[in-house]
Design a protein around this motif. Structure first.
Motif, short mmCIF file in Angstrom:
data_model
loop_
_atom_site.label_atom_id
_atom_site.label_comp_id
_atom_site.label_asym_id
_atom_site.label_seq_id
_atom_site.Cartn_x
_atom_site.Cartn_y
_atom_site.Cartn_z
N GLN A 28 59.69 -6.28 -50.90
CA GLN A 28 59.35 -6.16 -52.12
C GLN A 28 59.29 -4.76 -52.50
O GLN A 28 58.84 -3.70 -51.35
CB GLN A 28 58.09 -6.53 -52.31
CG GLN A 28 57.29 -6.29 -53.20
CD GLN A 28 55.82 -7.60 -53.22
OE1 GLN A 28 54.96 -7.46 -52.62
NE2 GLN A 28 55.12 -7.30 -54.41
N ARG A 46 55.66 -18.90 -55.07
CA ARG A 46 53.46 -19.88 -55.25
C ARG A 46 52.73 -20.27 -55.22
O ARG A 46 53.16 -20.93 -56.73
CB ARG A 46 53.14 -17.75 -55.97
CG ARG A 46 53.22 -16.37 -55.33
CD ARG A 46 52.84 -15.55 -55.80
NE ARG A 46 52.84 -14.49 -54.71
CZ ARG A 46 54.05 -13.33 -55.25
NH1 ARG A 46 55.44 -13.58 -56.21
NH2 ARG A 46 53.98 -12.44 -54.72
N ASP A 54 49.77 -22.66 -55.21
CA ASP A 54 48.20 -22.95 -55.21
C ASP A 54 47.41 -23.68 -54.09
O ASP A 54 48.77 -25.02 -54.51
CB ASP A 54 47.32 -22.81 -56.85
CG ASP A 54 47.80 -22.33 -57.21
OD1 ASP A 54 47.41 -20.55 -57.05
OD2 ASP A 54 47.60 -22.16 -59.17
N ALA A 113 44.47 -12.14 -44.34
CA ALA A 113 44.48 -13.19 -45.71
C ALA A 113 43.21 -14.06 -45.89
O ALA A 113 42.23 -13.92 -46.98
CB ALA A 113 45.25 -13.90 -45.39
N CYS A 135 44.10 -20.55 -52.64
CA CYS A 135 44.64 -19.65 -52.59
C CYS A 135 46.38 -19.94 -52.33
O CYS A 135 46.43 -21.30 -53.14
CB CYS A 135 45.08 -19.86 -50.67
SG CYS A 135 42.72 -19.38 -49.64
N LYS A 136 47.60 -18.30 -52.34
CA LYS A 136 48.37 -18.90 -53.20
C LYS A 136 49.27 -18.49 -51.79
O LYS A 136 48.87 -17.75 -51.03
CB LYS A 136 48.66 -17.81 -53.80
CG LYS A 136 48.16 -17.91 -54.97
CD LYS A 136 49.08 -17.30 -56.73
CE LYS A 136 48.81 -17.01 -57.66
NZ LYS A 136 48.67 -18.59 -58.38
N CYS A 170 52.55 -18.51 -50.61
CA CYS A 170 53.93 -17.17 -50.55
C CYS A 170 55.01 -17.44 -49.67
O CYS A 170 55.29 -17.78 -48.13
CB CYS A 170 53.86 -15.78 -50.53
SG CYS A 170 52.49 -15.37 -52.13
N SER A 224 52.97 -15.55 -46.19
CA SER A 224 52.46 -14.96 -45.98
C SER A 224 51.00 -15.76 -47.06
O SER A 224 51.77 -16.73 -48.38
CB SER A 224 52.05 -13.32 -46.83
OG SER A 224 52.59 -13.90 -48.87
N GLU A 282 47.63 -15.73 -50.15
CA GLU A 282 47.25 -14.92 -51.13
C GLU A 282 46.06 -15.32 -50.89
O GLU A 282 45.92 -16.25 -51.96
CB GLU A 282 47.82 -14.73 -51.74
CG GLU A 282 49.93 -13.27 -52.15
CD GLU A 282 50.24 -13.85 -53.18
OE1 GLU A 282 49.59 -13.91 -54.19
OE2 GLU A 282 50.64 -12.57 -53.17
N LEU A 319 41.23 -12.84 -55.96
CA LEU A 319 40.88 -11.42 -55.85
C LEU A 319 39.39 -11.48 -55.88
O LEU A 319 39.57 -9.82 -54.58
CB LEU A 319 41.25 -10.92 -56.59
CG LEU A 319 43.41 -11.33 -57.52
CD1 LEU A 319 43.54 -11.25 -58.81
CD2 LEU A 319 43.52 -10.13 -56.70
N THR A 336 38.57 -8.59 -52.40
CA THR A 336 39.45 -8.64 -51.44
C THR A 336 40.52 -8.04 -50.93
O THR A 336 41.55 -8.18 -49.76
CB THR A 336 40.22 -10.53 -50.88
OG1 THR A 336 40.89 -10.92 -52.32
CG2 THR A 336 39.14 -11.45 -51.22
N ARG A 337 41.18 -7.80 -52.22
CA ARG A 337 42.85 -6.21 -51.53
C ARG A 337 42.13 -5.16 -50.44
O ARG A 337 42.93 -4.88 -50.32
CB ARG A 337 42.74 -6.21 -53.31
CG ARG A 337 44.14 -6.99 -53.87
CD ARG A 337 43.77 -7.24 -54.90
NE ARG A 337 42.58 -6.79 -56.23
CZ ARG A 337 42.62 -6.32 -57.60
NH1 ARG A 337 44.14 -6.60 -57.63
NH2 ARG A 337 41.50 -5.78 -57.64
#
Length: 185
Positions: free
Chosen positions: A21, A67, A69, A101, A111-112, A114, A122, A124, A127, A176-177
């Motif tokens: 990425q 991705r 949910d 995470a 959550c997402k 991936c 991962s 995610e 936010l 959360t980032r």
């Protein structure tokens, strides 16, 4: 196919059998020689970050990242269990895949997940989350001249630095980032 001249932040590519990425990119036109694209790319499977340069005419296949949910149900030792709310299918992920995470995520939150070619790499978190403070020191008047902060433990067990006026039992909003305090709720 994506050419190096069309790189953008967040684009995922397949380079030499690995999925990367683009974190940062810069088109460089030196006074002498040909133009090139300087990038900082992250291997989405291992998490390693590498700096690489490409010619603008190089082409790479786009990598399709799925991705989905899913609802975080509970943790059972080293396994973290998620459920697809549409099909009720449950997935257990190990602690290595999860990493940090979920340090701000409570049970039953969305959550997402991936994945690439069916392999989950991962999670995610949302936010922004709203959590209650379970433990913090009291703040004192007069200590706020420099915008001071104090550590506070939230209900998931994570530690966040909050302003002195925030007390135990308050609900706060967290990004959360970055893991930073945003506001009281």
């Amino acid at each position: 196919m994506i050419s190096a001249g069309d790189f953008r932040n967040g684009v995922t590519l397949e380079i030499d059998g690995n999925v990367y990425q683009i974190m940062e990119f810069q088109h460089v036109k030196p006074g002498k020689g040909a133009a090139f694209v300087r990038t900082k790319i992250k291997n989405v499977m291992s998490g390693g970050v590498v700096e690489k340069t490409f010619r603008p005419t190089e082409k790479f296949p786009a990598a399709r990242i799925d991705r989905v949910d899913m609802q975080y149900l509970y943790s059972d030792g080293d396994l973290y269990n998620f459920m697809d709310v549409n099909t009720y299918e449950q997935v257990g992920l190990n602690a290595d895949t999860i990493g940090d995470a979920l340090k701000f995520v409570k049970e039953n939150e969305m959550c997402k997940i991936c994945s690439y070619n069916g392999k989950v790499f991962s999670v995610e978190p949302p936010l922004f989350v709203e959590l209650e403070i379970t433990d913090t020191e009291p703040g004192f008047k007069g200590d706020t001249a420099t915008g001071a902060t104090k550590p506070a433990v939230v209900e998931t067990g994570a530690t966040v630095y909050v302003p002195l006026f925030v007390d135990q039992g308050d609900k706060i909003k967290i990004d959360t980032r970055t893991g930073e305090y945003l506001s009281r709720v």
